[in-house]
Design an enzyme around this catalytic site. Sequence first.
Site, PDB file in Angstrom:
ATOM      1  N   GLY A  55      38.498  41.929  48.978  1.00 43.31           N
ATOM      2  CA  GLY A  55      39.018  40.886  48.114  1.00 43.31           C
ATOM      3  C   GLY A  55      39.889  41.496  47.030  1.00 43.31           C
ATOM      4  N   GLN A  60      43.828  41.515  38.925  1.00 45.49           N
ATOM      5  CA  GLN A  60      43.659  42.946  39.214  1.00 45.49           C
ATOM      6  C   GLN A  60      44.994  43.672  39.379  1.00 45.49           C
ATOM      7  OE1 GLN A  60      40.586  42.094  42.453  1.00 45.49           O
ATOM      8  NE2 GLN A  60      39.852  44.032  41.635  1.00 45.49           N
ATOM      9  N   CYS A  99      34.054  46.791  43.265  1.00 45.28           N
ATOM     10  CA  CYS A  99      35.264  46.128  42.796  1.00 45.28           C
ATOM     11  C   CYS A  99      36.408  47.140  42.845  1.00 45.28           C
ATOM     12  CB  CYS A  99      35.055  45.644  41.361  1.00 45.28           C
ATOM     13  SG  CYS A  99      36.495  44.855  40.635  1.00 45.28           S
ATOM     14  N   LEU A 100      37.552  46.721  43.359  1.00 40.62           N
ATOM     15  CA  LEU A 100      38.677  47.658  43.490  1.00 40.62           C
ATOM     16  C   LEU A 100      39.170  48.174  42.133  1.00 40.62           C
ATOM     17  CD1 LEU A 100      40.855  46.204  46.392  1.00 40.62           C
ATOM     18  CD2 LEU A 100      39.203  48.070  46.442  1.00 40.62           C
ATOM     19  N   HIS A 142      32.813  36.623  43.473  1.00 38.80           N
ATOM     20  CA  HIS A 142      33.310  37.785  42.715  1.00 38.80           C
ATOM     21  C   HIS A 142      34.780  37.579  42.327  1.00 38.80           C
ATOM     22  CE1 HIS A 142      33.574  42.282  41.961  1.00 38.80           C
ATOM     23  NE2 HIS A 142      34.850  41.938  42.042  1.00 38.80           N
ATOM     24  N   GLU A 143      35.599  37.195  43.312  1.00 42.22           N
ATOM     25  CA  GLU A 143      37.034  37.013  43.043  1.00 42.22           C
ATOM     26  C   GLU A 143      37.269  35.836  42.094  1.00 42.22           C
ATOM     27  OE1 GLU A 143      38.736  39.443  43.845  1.00 42.22           O
ATOM     28  OE2 GLU A 143      37.295  40.263  45.260  1.00 42.22           O
ATOM     29  N   HIS A 146      36.977  36.842  38.627  1.00 44.48           N
ATOM     30  CA  HIS A 146      38.188  37.515  38.125  1.00 44.48           C
ATOM     31  C   HIS A 146      39.148  36.479  37.545  1.00 44.48           C
ATOM     32  CE1 HIS A 146      37.866  41.742  38.977  1.00 44.48           C
ATOM     33  NE2 HIS A 146      37.574  41.564  40.249  1.00 44.48           N
TER      34      HIS A 146
HETATM   35 ZN    ZN Z   1      36.639  42.835  41.528  1.00 47.09          ZN
END
Ligand code: ZN
Length: 180
Positions: A55, A60, A99-100, A142-143, A146
């Site tokens: 994701g 991000q 998380c990226l 999660h996304e 964000h």
């Molecule tokens: Zn994340």
Amino acid sequence: MLEPTDKWLCELVEPKHPALHTPATIDPFTAPKDANWAQREVDMFKLMHDRLGIGLASPQIGNSYNMFVMTLKGSGDVGVYNPKILEVSEETINMEEGCLTFPFLYFHVVRPEKCKVSYTLYDGKTEVEGWLDGIDARCFQHEYEHLQGKLFLEHASDLKLQRAMKKREKYFKEIEKVRR
Ligand code: ZN
């Protein structure tokens, strides 16, 4: 609120970037009107897959569009625009999450096991609605967070976060040893 941007730089921003701490309220289909979301999705999927993620949300990469991309278990890569979480299950589940924006940082987070969601696709017209479960429900939540300017770090106690950070440092040191 961050301003809409015509410049499209699809790169991960630092954890301190304001976009990661601001609700992403810009409707992708109003500003700029001629944004090519099909192409932007391609860029985002490339970055997401390169980093082995499932994701990636607009904040991000440093902007505040109300959208993210993710890989759904059954149907593959999908761009999710103006998403809503309509309902969540009472049952929760404790799952490891990453998380990226914080590579190799993993810890367990409790979240509802299932969620009923709605969103549109990149054309801004095709509406999708339905229940998600398993890793799909996890990733969507999660996304979605964000887009509210929240990070998954908020779900960890100080102690949990310290432990996860230590594990991550250890991992980085081992990687360095292998490289030498
Ligand atoms: Zn994340």
